[in-house]
Design a protein around this motif. Structure first.
Motif: not given
Ligand SMILES: [Zn+2]
Ligand SMILES: Cc1ccc(O)c(S)c1
Length: 259
Positions: A97, A99, A109, A122, A202
């Motif tokens: 996935h 961010h 992140e 990720h 996270t």
């Molecule tokens: Zn993540």
């Protein structure tokens, strides 16, 4: 019920309020992400090379789960695995996935010497030698191994475009579509040099079960491609963006590097 984590929409329910339902957000000793200050990392010559063996036949679906876009894999056998680096044994790929931000200047992140990238991929793996499935692994200190890849603004990325072309079918929250024969290694940079440290998910429940491998070399993404990520929707038809958690205190942890 699906817990609504509200990143990037209503500031009242974003990362700064997660501690109300998930005390580990504030009290934890190994929260992620972190700002990787390269001068303070330690080169560890005993770290093995990172080995990522991915089989495109294990990719299954692409989904908008209301807080990210996620591709899920068949993890009933060792088709796609992570080995080496700081871990012993073999970790099975379960999903990947992203961010990202509301503008190109933010979205990753992890930070490197305080600098953000436009997005972060990720790749989530679980310790299939020690635990029965990802849910059981996710509550163990050595349960998960996540590879983080920075997306840096530059040339359009053809491998990423294959993913973006599937976004039309998952624009709305809680939608899913088939996504077969996708090879996640097309999203990796040529060099797998990494930083590694003990951290957490996270996003809630922020479980402290992740052995992080953050790759030093970013992959590229164009501004236009980033706009396609922002065309996805959170709940209540809000544009899906700024779904990143800010950096958390190291609390004495050492970040090691293999380069
Ligand atoms: Zn993540
Ligand atoms: C397992 C997992 C789920 C969601 C996430 O953002 C991360 S970082 C890891």
């Amino acid at each position: 019920q699906t817990s609504y984590w509200g990143q990037g929409v209503i500031p009242l329910t974003g990362p700064s309020s997660w501690h109300q339902s998930f005390p580990v957000a504030k009290d934890g000793s190994r929260q992620s992400p972190v700002d990787i200050r390269n001068e303070e990392t330690e080169r560890d010559p005993t770290l093995q090379p990172l080995v990522l063996k991915y089989d495109p036949r294990s990719s299954k679906t692409i989904a908008n789960n209301g807080h990210s876009i996620q591709v899920d894999f068949d993890d009933t056998t060792d088709q796609s695995v992570l080995k080496g680096g700081p871990v012993t044994g073999s970790y099975r790929l379960r999903q990947f996935h992203f961010h990202w931000g509301s503008c190109d200047g933010r979205g990753s992140e992890h930070l490197v010497d305080g600098a953000s990238f436009a997005a972060e991929l990720h790749l989530v793996h679980w310790n299939s030698e020690k635990y029965a499935d990802v849910a059981n692994a996710a509550i163990e200190p050595d349960g998960l191994a996540v590879v983080g890849v920075f997306l840096k603004i530059g040339a359009a990325n053809p491998a990423l475009q294959k993913l973006l072309d599937a976004f039309d079918s998952v624009q709305k929250e809680n939608t899913k579509a088939d996504f077969k024969n996708f090879d996640p290694s097309t999203l990796l940079p040529p060099c797998l040099d990494f930083w590694t440290y003990l951290g957490s998910l996270t996003t809630p429940p922020l479980l402290e079960s992740v052995i992080w491998h953050v790759l030093k070399e970013p992959i590229t993404v164009s501004s236009g491609q980033m706009e396609q990520f922002r065309s996805l929707k959170f709940t209540a038809n809000k544009p899906m963006q700024d779904n990143f958690r800010p950096p958390q205190p190291l609390k004495g942890r050492k970040v090691r590097r293999n380069f």
